[in-house]
Write a protein that holds these residues in place. Sequence first.
Motif, mmCIF file in Angstrom:
data_model
loop_
_atom_site.group_PDB
_atom_site.id
_atom_site.type_symbol
_atom_site.label_atom_id
_atom_site.label_comp_id
_atom_site.label_asym_id
_atom_site.label_seq_id
_atom_site.Cartn_x
_atom_site.Cartn_y
_atom_site.Cartn_z
ATOM 1 N N LEU A 39 -12.398 -40.347 -15.001
ATOM 2 C CA LEU A 39 -11.988 -40.031 -13.633
ATOM 3 C C LEU A 39 -12.207 -38.544 -13.338
ATOM 4 C CD1 LEU A 39 -8.725 -42.154 -13.351
ATOM 5 C CD2 LEU A 39 -11.050 -42.763 -12.711
ATOM 6 N N PHE A 40 -12.286 -37.771 -14.392
ATOM 7 C CA PHE A 40 -12.629 -36.348 -14.240
ATOM 8 C C PHE A 40 -14.113 -36.219 -14.520
ATOM 9 C CE2 PHE A 40 -8.163 -36.284 -15.474
ATOM 10 C CZ PHE A 40 -7.619 -35.413 -14.533
ATOM 11 N N TYR A 42 -16.223 -34.042 -14.148
ATOM 12 C CA TYR A 42 -16.645 -32.648 -14.004
ATOM 13 C C TYR A 42 -17.909 -32.372 -14.799
ATOM 14 C CZ TYR A 42 -11.769 -32.168 -12.554
ATOM 15 O OH TYR A 42 -10.570 -32.301 -11.947
ATOM 16 N N HIS A 61 -7.175 -28.357 -12.608
ATOM 17 C CA HIS A 61 -6.324 -29.522 -12.355
ATOM 18 C C HIS A 61 -5.003 -29.400 -13.110
ATOM 19 C CE1 HIS A 61 -4.737 -33.658 -12.897
ATOM 20 N NE2 HIS A 61 -4.973 -33.705 -11.605
ATOM 21 N N LYS A 64 -2.799 -27.271 -11.279
ATOM 22 C CA LYS A 64 -2.243 -27.993 -10.123
ATOM 23 C C LYS A 64 -1.081 -28.888 -10.540
ATOM 24 C CE LYS A 64 -6.846 -28.207 -8.010
ATOM 25 N NZ LYS A 64 -7.967 -29.111 -7.706
ATOM 26 N N VAL A 65 -1.271 -29.596 -11.643
ATOM 27 C CA VAL A 65 -0.216 -30.492 -12.137
ATOM 28 C C VAL A 65 1.042 -29.688 -12.466
ATOM 29 C CG1 VAL A 65 0.468 -32.078 -13.985
ATOM 30 C CG2 VAL A 65 -1.857 -32.171 -13.061
ATOM 31 N N VAL A 68 2.961 -28.600 -9.511
ATOM 32 C CA VAL A 68 3.770 -29.671 -8.911
ATOM 33 C C VAL A 68 5.075 -29.829 -9.707
ATOM 34 C CG1 VAL A 68 3.886 -32.130 -8.347
ATOM 35 C CG2 VAL A 68 1.760 -30.877 -7.961
ATOM 36 N N LEU A 89 -0.198 -36.788 -2.140
ATOM 37 C CA LEU A 89 -0.804 -36.548 -3.445
ATOM 38 C C LEU A 89 -1.142 -37.887 -4.119
ATOM 39 C CD1 LEU A 89 -1.607 -34.385 -5.498
ATOM 40 C CD2 LEU A 89 0.736 -34.459 -6.401
ATOM 41 N N LYS A 92 -4.310 -39.295 -2.645
ATOM 42 C CA LYS A 92 -5.525 -38.667 -3.185
ATOM 43 C C LYS A 92 -5.865 -39.220 -4.563
ATOM 44 C CE LYS A 92 -4.991 -34.458 -0.511
ATOM 45 N NZ LYS A 92 -4.307 -33.159 -0.446
ATOM 46 N N HIS A 93 -4.822 -39.529 -5.346
ATOM 47 C CA HIS A 93 -5.085 -40.065 -6.683
ATOM 48 C C HIS A 93 -5.568 -41.505 -6.644
ATOM 49 C CE1 HIS A 93 -3.223 -36.331 -7.909
ATOM 50 N NE2 HIS A 93 -3.827 -36.517 -9.066
ATOM 51 N N VAL A 98 -7.239 -43.371 -9.831
ATOM 52 C CA VAL A 98 -6.075 -43.447 -10.727
ATOM 53 C C VAL A 98 -5.267 -44.699 -10.378
ATOM 54 C CG1 VAL A 98 -3.922 -42.290 -11.422
ATOM 55 C CG2 VAL A 98 -5.984 -40.935 -10.993
ATOM 56 N N VAL A 106 1.354 -40.781 -18.504
ATOM 57 C CA VAL A 106 1.460 -39.373 -18.125
ATOM 58 C C VAL A 106 2.868 -38.876 -18.467
ATOM 59 C CG1 VAL A 106 1.391 -37.715 -16.200
ATOM 60 C CG2 VAL A 106 -0.257 -39.593 -16.277
HETATM 61 C C1 HEM Z 1 -6.256 -33.755 -7.925
HETATM 62 C C2 HEM Z 1 -7.002 -36.863 -11.577
HETATM 63 C C3 HEM Z 1 -2.285 -36.811 -12.592
HETATM 64 C C4 HEM Z 1 -1.664 -33.237 -9.393
HETATM 65 C C5 HEM Z 1 -6.872 -34.619 -8.811
HETATM 66 C C6 HEM Z 1 -8.285 -34.948 -8.831
HETATM 67 C C7 HEM Z 1 -8.489 -35.799 -9.874
HETATM 68 C C8 HEM Z 1 -7.217 -36.035 -10.501
HETATM 69 C C9 HEM Z 1 -9.820 -36.408 -10.354
HETATM 70 C C10 HEM Z 1 -9.343 -34.420 -7.850
HETATM 71 C C11 HEM Z 1 -10.081 -33.266 -8.436
HETATM 72 C C12 HEM Z 1 -9.222 -32.035 -8.610
HETATM 73 O O1 HEM Z 1 -8.531 -31.602 -7.650
HETATM 74 O O2 HEM Z 1 -9.224 -31.492 -9.709
HETATM 75 C C13 HEM Z 1 -5.784 -37.120 -12.169
HETATM 76 C C14 HEM Z 1 -5.564 -38.062 -13.252
HETATM 77 C C15 HEM Z 1 -4.235 -38.041 -13.532
HETATM 78 C C16 HEM Z 1 -3.623 -37.094 -12.616
HETATM 79 C C17 HEM Z 1 -6.650 -38.904 -13.931
HETATM 80 C C18 HEM Z 1 -3.467 -38.842 -14.536
HETATM 81 C C19 HEM Z 1 -3.579 -40.162 -14.646
HETATM 82 C C20 HEM Z 1 -1.692 -35.852 -11.799
HETATM 83 C C21 HEM Z 1 -0.289 -35.529 -11.799
HETATM 84 C C22 HEM Z 1 -0.106 -34.534 -10.903
HETATM 85 C C23 HEM Z 1 -1.413 -34.225 -10.326
HETATM 86 C C24 HEM Z 1 0.761 -36.215 -12.680
HETATM 87 C C25 HEM Z 1 1.146 -33.818 -10.511
HETATM 88 C C26 HEM Z 1 2.367 -34.263 -10.744
HETATM 89 C C27 HEM Z 1 -2.845 -33.063 -8.709
HETATM 90 C C28 HEM Z 1 -3.025 -32.149 -7.595
HETATM 91 C C29 HEM Z 1 -4.342 -32.319 -7.162
HETATM 92 C C30 HEM Z 1 -4.949 -33.319 -8.026
HETATM 93 C C31 HEM Z 1 -1.968 -31.212 -7.023
HETATM 94 C C32 HEM Z 1 -5.017 -31.608 -6.003
HETATM 95 C C33 HEM Z 1 -4.867 -32.477 -4.784
HETATM 96 C C34 HEM Z 1 -5.470 -31.834 -3.555
HETATM 97 O O3 HEM Z 1 -6.657 -31.522 -3.582
HETATM 98 O O4 HEM Z 1 -4.738 -31.655 -2.578
HETATM 99 N N1 HEM Z 1 -6.237 -35.308 -9.829
HETATM 100 N N2 HEM Z 1 -4.592 -36.564 -11.818
HETATM 101 N N3 HEM Z 1 -2.349 -35.045 -10.895
HETATM 102 N N4 HEM Z 1 -4.018 -33.729 -8.942
HETATM 103 FE FE1 HEM Z 1 -4.304 -35.143 -10.365
#
Ligand code: HEM
Length: 147
Positions: A39-40, A42, A61, A64-65, A68, A89, A92-93, A98, A106
Amino acid sequence: GKDKELIRNSWESLGKNKVPHGVVMFTRLFELEPGLLHLFNYKANSNSTQDCVSSPEFLDHITKVMLVIDAAVSHLDDLHSLEEFLLNLGRKHQAVGVKTQSFSLVGESLLYMLQCSLGQAYTAPLRQAWLNMYSIVVSAMSSGWTK
Ligand code: HEM
């Protein structure tokens, strides 16, 4: 009360070093569910965990996590104020592929990271306090999924 105190105190030091702790967490996640690596996308030409977790986008990323989580910790008294943000959020996932089921892994990875970094201070009440907060965050994110 006690839960919030446990979370705030433990996050105080961890939150100062977000990226390394996030790397521990996500490396664990990929051990538990290697399929998430795709899913990443990159590094289009590489499938290895090592290449992925060292790419700048991936570290972004993680940041970003961790931000949050940081927001959740600082809004422990009014977590509902984050609901709208977390719903979006979640949306978007869903869009990046996801599945909500992955959030339990997680959560396990988050606990693993806490255990690694806190050592003796990782107690059953602390674990439960974090799980409670995490489950609120996850249920708010999950409400962003549409069938
Ligand atoms: C954005 C994947 C879990 C917070 C993204 C993006 C991907 C992704 C592919 C878009 C690309 C990027 O912005 O880097 C995943 C996967 C996860 C996961 C596979 C686990 C299964 C989480 C969790 C959080 C989180 C647990 C926070 C609690 C964010 C944020 C963005 C983001 C803040 C940016 C959203 C935006 O552009 O407004 N994630 N993520 N992610 N993720 Fe995750």
